[in-house]
Every structure is written in structure tokens, then in C-alpha cells.
Design an enzyme around this catalytic site. Structure first.
Site, short mmCIF file in Angstrom:
data_model
loop_
_atom_site.label_atom_id
_atom_site.label_comp_id
_atom_site.label_asym_id
_atom_site.label_seq_id
_atom_site.Cartn_x
_atom_site.Cartn_y
_atom_site.Cartn_z
CG ASP A 189 -1.67 1.25 1.45
OD1 ASP A 189 -1.84 2.00 0.48
OD2 ASP A 189 -2.12 1.50 2.60
CG ASN A 238 -3.04 5.30 -1.06
OD1 ASN A 238 -3.08 4.26 -0.41
ND2 ASN A 238 -3.96 5.64 -1.95
CG ASP A 279 -5.94 3.22 0.55
OD1 ASP A 279 -5.05 2.34 0.66
OD2 ASP A 279 -6.59 3.40 -0.51
CG ASP A 283 -1.43 1.58 -3.77
OD1 ASP A 283 -0.24 1.32 -4.01
OD2 ASP A 283 -1.78 2.28 -2.79
CG ASP A 318 -12.30 -16.12 -12.64
OD1 ASP A 318 -11.68 -16.62 -11.69
OD2 ASP A 318 -13.52 -15.87 -12.62
CG HIS A 371 -6.84 -15.52 -5.80
ND1 HIS A 371 -6.31 -16.17 -6.90
CD2 HIS A 371 -8.15 -15.33 -6.09
CE1 HIS A 371 -7.26 -16.35 -7.80
NE2 HIS A 371 -8.38 -15.85 -7.34
#
Length: 554
Positions: A20, A22, A24, A28, A198, A327
Site C-alpha cells: 500500500d 498511500n 489507506d 495499489d 477465470d 488467492h
């Protein structure tokens, strides 16, 4: 025929949890760009990003509301262009996730379909009349409950094989197909090297929309029954390839669970639909169609058989993509190694088996540092839609809250989605804010920063394996060589040769905590890789310590 991607090593990034930039609490694109040198140093060539398109994130981005834009949580299209350009400078390739079995219920097309269930856009989806007061048929969605959702103020229903917020796209409609082809080509022209594709077998439905015998108390049947009955997915996949991937020499890897017997060649042969498909043979071991509560343990010999059979089936056909985790799975080391034996040595052994198989290795973020399952203390700490469904399935089956929590802790997809452990600082260096999912509390012990500096770490062991794969001397044997199993009379021993034109390697992995004495018919030339300090020898026998793996030149 040799292809540009055959000798590459791929790495899956789950953007929300990687890095991350930034503060939050959500990873990203700028975070990913900042870590490209880390991945290059590991030896990664191809990076697959889980979805970063605009999405309400009902199913973590696998519900796409706009295929042409980046979700603001992950950054901007300028960030994406920057990622493509920075990757290119490092001779790295970017794959995106292609999710075209379904879209989000917030997609423009679906909104228009709901506004006018008789109109042009209604035919972009499967909208059918109910049977009296009931849905059109009794199929169960992957996330539980009916695949049909009623459209308000009508007796019409729309089909969703996944969550109700993920309406299925109608691949029987040429207009819809052309929209998809146009979008795929747009991304490939932008500089993508290809896609991970997918849930692609689901695009072909059994258009009779009829009931199948119920297999649970809910009166519904597994969606697998429908997929077995559906005919003609190959024509759709071929058209997708010819109108998009083929023109760009793109690398494509399919997520294919329901391939029919004898069809491997059609998927990954010389003229296959895809460059590769994931090898899920070890992933499906012990899994029950009734739910996680019913999953069964499996032996190491069964694990070996699953992997070896798959390698032999693929031999002479093409290349599968080899994985330990992704994942959608719990952490591989937590799943395939008994908890009491989980340490750096056993983690290295598992990595060596995977990277020495024939096929394209896909490393999932954190696998290279040996990240493990998390400990979730209540159902409220989970974010994953499938986990919450499986918790409820276990409760309905009579398990207590504690027992249900224990079951989902083992199998939850959120185990793999916890933030990447960069260092020992707060939140494992993933974010300066509050992470969207809780960080595994073992981050002070397991993190990239401490491992990069430690020659004996799991990270540096993976690096050695990748360097061996890519070395001029052994690349031919490891990438293109034959896979030949050996010494199968021993229990809990993974033993196989990789036979190239001029070099032959032998991989020996003692998959247990007790040492094992192995009789070798012939002498080996040298030890290339070993996760222990030495190999104990006795004449033509070698004594492998618990979880020892050795790669020998023979």
C-alpha cells in the site's frame, strides 16, 4: 515448438494485499511498482495481477463493473501504464485477470438489462421465466443458494453461477462476444503480455435449464452436474483465441476445473485454446462437494500420486502451470505440511518439488518467504464470501460455532489474502494505515526484509531454485526435459529425474520428519541444491534427514 514463455517464472500478485503506497490500508499499483526490483531479484519474469478493474468488490474484484478502467482503490490508468512501462524496462511481463463468465450487477449492461428485461441488453445475460412461483431450475451456485435471482416486479430470473451480484454473461449472443473480444484486444494493444483466465469452463451452459437430482437437503444440485451436461465450450474457447490471443502471441493460463476426460490436448496442445492451464490436482485432494466440513485428510503418497500422474499425463502434450497455493486456497505450507513439522526446511522442500516439475512455476505472493495460514478468532474477522458461506454450511450441518470457526480457519481463502509481510515494523510494512484484512501475527518472524539478508532463508532458497532453472547448463533439462518418476517403492519419498538432451537431474525429497535410507543404483556427479548442510552417505546408500531435499546431477 519453443515459445517465449516456456522458460519463465511467474508470480501472482493479489493487489489488495501486496503493498500500500498511500496509507489507506489497501494495496495499489504504485505499491506494486515500488516492489518490481524485489521481484526481479527473486527471478520473476511474468507477473499476474488479480483483478484491479472497477468493482464493488463483492467477490474481491471478480465482479467487474467496468472492464476498461482501474478501480480508484488501486490507482489510475496512468499508474497502470507506468507499471507496464517499468516492467518492460526490466524485461518483465504483465498478465491481468480476465473475468468474462460474469460481470458485476453494477455493470452498465446489466443495469440496462434490468431496466428492460425484454430489450437488447437482456440478451447479454440469461434471463428466463420462473416455473410458477419457483426459479427455472434447481442448480446451486458456487457460493450456496440458487443460481437464479428474481428480477423485481416480474416472474423473470437472471442466472448467476457465483454470487447474485455476479450475473453470468450470455456467450450464445454474438454481440456480447464481440464486446468481449474488443475489450481483450484493447488491453493486449496496450501492452499486456496475456491473461490468467477465470472460471472459463462456465461460459458454456446446458441451455435446457432443467433440474438435476438434488444432492443436499436444500433440494438443489451442484453446478458441476450442469457443466458435465453442457456441450460445445471448445468452439467458444477457440473463437476467443483466434479473435484475440493468437494475434498477439499472448501467454494465457486458464483456470480449468471441469475439463472432460481426454481433452487436455485441446486445452494446451500445440494448437490448444490456452498456452497453459493451472495444475489443480493437488488442490482438489481430499475436497468434498458437500462442503469444507466434509474435507478428508490425504496421505503423502496420495499427494505424490496426484502430482506424478498429472506430470505424466501432461508429458508430450504441453505445459501446465504448477502451483502450491493461490488467492483461492489456504497457504500451501499450512495445507501440505503437518503443523508440528512446519519450519524453513520443510517449506524449502515443498518449494523445490514444485519448481523442479515440468511446467511453468507460478509463485503466489508470500510463498517465497514461507507465509503461513492466519489465526482468525471470529467469523467477523473474515472478509471472504466463500468462507462465510462455508461457515453457515457447517452450522447447518450441526457443528458448533467453535467447530465451524476451526474448519474455516483451515480452508479459508482469506489465509492467502492477509497482507504481505515486508518487514518487522507495524502492519508488517504493508501499510501505514489500517490494513483491510488483519496481518498475520507471525510477521516479526516471517518477513521479506529479514530473509533477503539471510543466505539460508526460504527466500534465498527459492532464488537458488530459480537460478538453477534458468542456468544455461541445466535449463534444457528442467524446462524441456522429460519427467521420469523413480523409487516409488519408498513411502513419503518424492523421487524423479528431469532428463534433458545432455544433462540429467535427480530430485529426492524425504517428505516426513523421520530420516530415510535410500539405495541409489548409480553414483551422482554432484549436489546442485540441498536444504541441509550435508548428505549422509553409506556406500551406494544415502541417508536423507527429515524433510531433506537434494537436487543431484547424475
Amino acid at each position: 515448438m519453443k515459445k517465449w514463455w516456456h522458460d519463465k517464472v511467474a508470480y501472482q500478485i493479489y493487489p489488495k494485499s501486496f503493498c500500500d503506497s498511500n496509507g489507506d490500508g489497501i494495496g495499489d499499483l504504485k505499491g506494486i511498482i515500488s516492489k518490481l526490483d524485489y521481484l526481479k531479484d527473486l527471478g520473476v519474469d511474468i507477473i499476474w495481477l488479480s483483478p484491479i478493474y472497477c468493482s464493488p468488490l463483492v467477490d474481491q474484484g471478480y465482479d467487474i463493473s467496468d472492464y476498461y478502467n482501474i478501480d480508484p482503490r488501486f490507482g489510475t490508468m496512468e499508474d497502470m501504464d507506468e507499471l507496464l512501462s517499468q516492467a518492460k524496462k526490466r524485461n518483465m511481463y504483465i498478465l491481468m485477470d480476465l473475468v468474462v463468465n460474469h460481470c458485476s450487477d453494477k455493470h452498465e449492461w446489466f443495469k440496462k438489462a434490468l431496466d428492460d428485461p425484454e430489450g437488447e441488453y437482456a440478451d447479454y445475460f440469461y434471463i428466463r421465466e420462473g416455473k410458477g412461483d419457483n426459479p427455472p431450475c434447481n442448480w446451486r451456485s458456487y457460493f450456496g443458494g440458487s443460481v437464479w435471482e428474481k428480477i423485481p416486479n416480474t416472474n423473470k430470473y437472471y442466472l448467476h453461477l457465483f454470487a447474485k451480484e455476479q450475473p453470468d454473461l450470455n456467450w450464445e449472443n454474438p454481440k456480447l462476444k464481440n464486446e468481449i473480444f474488443k475489450m481483450v484486444n484493447w488491453w493486449l494493444e496496450k501492452g499486456l503480455a496475456g491473461f490468467r483466465i477465470d472460471a472459463i469452463i462456465n461460459i458454456k451452459k446446458d441451455l435446457r435449464f432443467q433440474d438435476f437430482p438434488a444432492d443436499r437437503e436444500d433440494g438443489l444440485c451442484s453446478i458441476d452436474r450442469m457443466l458435465e451436461a453442457a456441450e460445445g465450450v471448445g468452439d467458444m474457447l477457440n473463437e476467443l483465441k483466434e479473435k484475440t490471443f493468437e494475434k498477439f502471441d499472448a501467454f494465457t493460463v486458464g483456470e480449468v476445473f471441469n475439463r472432460k476426460e481426454g481433452e487436455l490436448d485441446k486445452f494446451i496442445g500445440e494448437d490448444g485454446y490456452f498456452s497453459s492451464i493451472f495444475d489443480f490436482e493437488m488442490e482438489v485432494l481430499g475436497k468434498s462437494e458437500f462442503g469444507w466440513y466434509d474435507n478428508k485428510p490425504f496421505s503423502i503418497n496420495e499427494l505424490r500420486k496426484a502430482i506424478f500422474d498429472s506430470q505424466l499425463e501432461t508429458s508430450g502434450v504441453g505445459f501446465k502451470a504448477n502451483i502450491i497455493e493461490n488467492h483461492d486456497e489456504p497457504r500451501g505450507v499450512s495445507r501440505y505440511i503437518p503443523e508440528q513439522d512446519l519450519n524453513d526446511r520443510s517449506k524449502k522442500m515443498l518449494g523445490a518439488i514444485s519448481l523442479m516439475l515440468r511446467g511453468i512455476p507460478f509463485i503466489y505472493q508470500g510463498q517465497e518467504i514461507g507465509m503461513t495460514n492466519n489465526k482468525f478468532n471470529s467469523i467477523k474477522e473474515f472478509d471472504d464470501i466463500a468462507t462465510i458461506d462455508q461457515y453457515n454450511v457447517a452450522i447447518e450441518k450441526g457443528y458448533s460455532n467453535e467447530e465451524a470457526l476451526k474448519i474455516i480457519n483451515i480452508f479459508s481463502r482469506d489465509n492467502a489474502r492477509t497482507p504481505f509481510q515486508w518487514n518487522g515494523s507495524e502492519n508488517a510494512g504493508f501499510t501505514t494505515g489500517r490494513p483491510w484484512l488483519k496481518v498475520n501475527e507471525n510477521y516479526k518472524v516471517i518477513n521479506a526484509n529479514s530473509q533477503i539478508k539471510d543466505e539460508e532463508s526460504v527466500f534465498n532458497f527459492y532464488k537458488k531454485l530459480i537460478n538453477l532453472r534458468k542456468s544455461e547448463e541445466f535449463k534444457d533439462a528442467i524446462v524441456y526435459g522429460e519427467f521420469v518418476p523413480t523409487l516409488e517403492k519408498y513411502d513419503n519419498l518424492f523421487a524423479f529425474y528431469r532428463q534433458g538432451e545432455s544433462k540429467k537431474l535427480m530430485i529426492l525429497a524425504n517428505y516426513q520428519k523421520e530420516e530415510q535410507i535410500i539405495e541409489l543404483g548409480k553414483q551422482y556427479v554432484k549436489v546442485l541444491i540441498n536444504n541441509c548442510e550435508e548428505i549422509k552417505k553409506d556406500k551406494n546408500k544415502i541417508i536423507l534427514q527429515g524433510y531433506q531435499v537434494v537436487i543431484l546431477e547424475v
